[in-house]
Write an enzyme that holds these catalytic residues in place. Structure first.
Site, PDB file in Angstrom:
ATOM      1  N   LYS A   1       0.810  -1.217   0.000  1.00  0.00           N
ATOM      2  CA  LYS A   1       0.000   0.000   0.000  1.00  0.00           C
ATOM      3  C   LYS A   1       0.845   1.268   0.000  1.00  0.00           C
ATOM      4  O   LYS A   1       2.037   1.267   0.303  1.00  0.00           O
ATOM      5  CB  LYS A   1      -1.002  -0.031   1.157  1.00  0.00           C
ATOM      6  CG  LYS A   1      -2.180  -0.951   0.786  1.00  0.00           C
ATOM      7  CD  LYS A   1      -3.339  -0.860   1.721  1.00  0.00           C
ATOM      8  CE  LYS A   1      -4.463  -1.772   1.194  1.00  0.00           C
ATOM      9  NZ  LYS A   1      -5.535  -1.927   2.185  1.00  0.00           N
TER      10      LYS A   1
ATOM     11  N   ARG B   1      -4.133  -9.928   4.713  1.00  0.00           N
ATOM     12  CA  ARG B   1      -4.439  -9.918   3.281  1.00  0.00           C
ATOM     13  C   ARG B   1      -3.175  -9.510   2.534  1.00  0.00           C
ATOM     14  O   ARG B   1      -2.629  -8.437   2.785  1.00  0.00           O
ATOM     15  CB  ARG B   1      -5.585  -8.937   3.020  1.00  0.00           C
ATOM     16  CG  ARG B   1      -6.076  -8.897   1.584  1.00  0.00           C
ATOM     17  CD  ARG B   1      -7.226  -7.891   1.447  1.00  0.00           C
ATOM     18  NE  ARG B   1      -7.724  -7.813   0.083  1.00  0.00           N
ATOM     19  CZ  ARG B   1      -7.202  -7.057  -0.866  1.00  0.00           C
ATOM     20  NH1 ARG B   1      -6.160  -6.283  -0.598  1.00  0.00           N
ATOM     21  NH2 ARG B   1      -7.705  -7.062  -2.081  1.00  0.00           N
TER      22      ARG B   1
HETATM   23  C1  8Y4 Z   1      -0.837  -1.788  -4.440  1.00  0.00           C
HETATM   24  C2  8Y4 Z   1      -1.648  -2.886  -4.483  1.00  0.00           C
HETATM   25  C3  8Y4 Z   1      -1.272  -0.662  -3.802  1.00  0.00           C
HETATM   26  C4  8Y4 Z   1      -2.903  -2.855  -3.899  1.00  0.00           C
HETATM   27  C5  8Y4 Z   1      -2.527  -0.630  -3.218  1.00  0.00           C
HETATM   28  C6  8Y4 Z   1      -3.328  -1.739  -3.256  1.00  0.00           C
HETATM   29  C7  8Y4 Z   1      -8.242  -4.210   1.664  1.00  0.00           C
HETATM   30  C8  8Y4 Z   1      -9.310  -4.958   1.167  1.00  0.00           C
HETATM   31  C9  8Y4 Z   1      -8.340  -3.905  -0.458  1.00  0.00           C
HETATM   32  C10 8Y4 Z   1      -7.968  -4.228   3.057  1.00  0.00           C
HETATM   33  C11 8Y4 Z   1      -9.841  -5.746   3.272  1.00  0.00           C
HETATM   34  C12 8Y4 Z   1      -5.350  -2.631  -2.200  1.00  0.00           C
HETATM   35  C13 8Y4 Z   1     -10.344  -5.322  -1.067  1.00  0.00           C
HETATM   36  C14 8Y4 Z   1      -6.704  -2.139  -1.852  1.00  0.00           C
HETATM   37  N1  8Y4 Z   1      -7.641  -3.561   0.628  1.00  0.00           N
HETATM   38  N2  8Y4 Z   1     -10.111  -5.722   1.955  1.00  0.00           N
HETATM   39  N3  8Y4 Z   1      -9.371  -4.751  -0.161  1.00  0.00           N
HETATM   40  N4  8Y4 Z   1      -8.804  -5.011   3.821  1.00  0.00           N
HETATM   41  N5  8Y4 Z   1     -10.597  -6.492   4.082  1.00  0.00           N
HETATM   42  N6  8Y4 Z   1      -4.593  -1.636  -2.689  1.00  0.00           N
HETATM   43  O1  8Y4 Z   1      -7.081  -3.571   3.591  1.00  0.00           O
HETATM   44  O2  8Y4 Z   1      -5.014  -3.780  -2.085  1.00  0.00           O
HETATM   45  S1  8Y4 Z   1      -8.037  -3.335  -2.085  1.00  0.00           S
END
Ligand code: 8Y4
Length: 266
Positions: free
Chosen positions: A209, A243
């Protein structure tokens, strides 16, 4: 919990001509199989991009992306399938296709979502988000982020219980990066014990993130070491489920923490 994205910005050609091709499905399955072999207990399958600034997709598009992947994982792998959605129709359809968990970044706030989740009988992860993905990172504001996230989650648990979703079916997530500044994310990580004390399992998503990008200046493909450090710190503070995009490395990092925990019993 391994992340299986089905959005065209994460696999496929990224074009507006995106349709489910056999190749997309096969590549999602290959990643799913690899994650299960690496020790994933849960695979989180999502079709809506919730990255900061992302535009909403139609429910039909989301269903077309997610359901074939859920069906194939259910048919071919021994793993709990989590469906990452806020859409009541997809919650119902995914449950019928073999999903074992609803992961809703909007904590069942969409119209009909509480009823749909209740009808599936599945466990639900309730996540905190301030705002909507399109504008959530512009100016996140809290007086006390830990207390506000905690109070929000307590209220969503109560809303679930009123619809017959018992506490035993609920998991909580502070929603790292969802309408939070770097300082807010750090305060939440350090305050995780205050959320764990609610007595429900905590899910955390810190993998790759932007907090890492902002603190260390790393591009998204260079965020693994910091993601592992954050995962261990979260587990140490009470997280039950991590996750992640990198299951094998995360399982190793957390296993080292577990070994240290078990020192007393050796
Ligand atoms: C690079 C890759 C940068 C991915 C940002 C991201 C969460 C979630 C997401 C979380 C739960 C993400 C669906 C965002 N984050 N579900 N989902 N908790 N429960 N961004 O933190 O991965 S998507």
């Amino acid at each position: 919990m391994g992340v299986i994205n089905t959005t065209p910005d994460s696999f496929s050609d990224g074009g507006t001509l995106y349709r489910h091709s056999r190749l997309d499905l096969d590549s999602a399955m290959a990643r799913a199989r690899e994650m299960v072999l690496a020790g994933a207990a849960i695979l989180d399958v999502g079709g809506e991009s919730t990255r900061p600034g992302a535009e909403p997709v139609s429910v039909q598009e989301e269903m077309d992306r997610v359901l074939p992947v859920v069906e194939r994982i259910a048919a071919e792998l021994e793993v709990v399938i989590s469906v990452d959605t806020s859409s009541p129709a997809l919650m119902r359809a995914a449950a019928a296709s073999g999903a074992g968990l609803i992961n809703d970044v909007r904590a069942l706030t969409r119209s009909g979502a509480l009823q749909a989740a209740a009808a599936t009988g599945l466990p639900v992860c309730l996540m905190h988000m301030q705002g909507e993905p399109a504008g959530m990172q512009l100016a996140p504001q809290y007086v006390d982020v830990v207390t506000e996230v905690r109070d929000f989650l307590i209220n969503r648990v109560a809303a679930c219980e009123r619809l017959g979703i018992v506490r035993e079916r609920l998991l909580l997530d502070p929603g790292f990066g969802f309408g939070k500044s770097v300082a807010h994310n750090l305060q939440l990580l350090n305050g995780l014990p205050d959320l764990a004390s609610l007595g429900l399992p905590l899910v955390v998503g810190l993998s790759r993130k932007s907090i890492i990008g902002k603190l260390l200046g790393r591009d998204v493909e260079q965020r693994l070491p910091a993601s592992l450090a954050l995962a261990v710190m979260a587990v140490e503070r009470g997280a039950a489920i991590v996750r992640t995009h990198d299951v094998e490395a995360t399982a190793d990092a957390v296993a080292m923490w577990s070994a240290l925990q078990e020192l007393g019993t050796r």
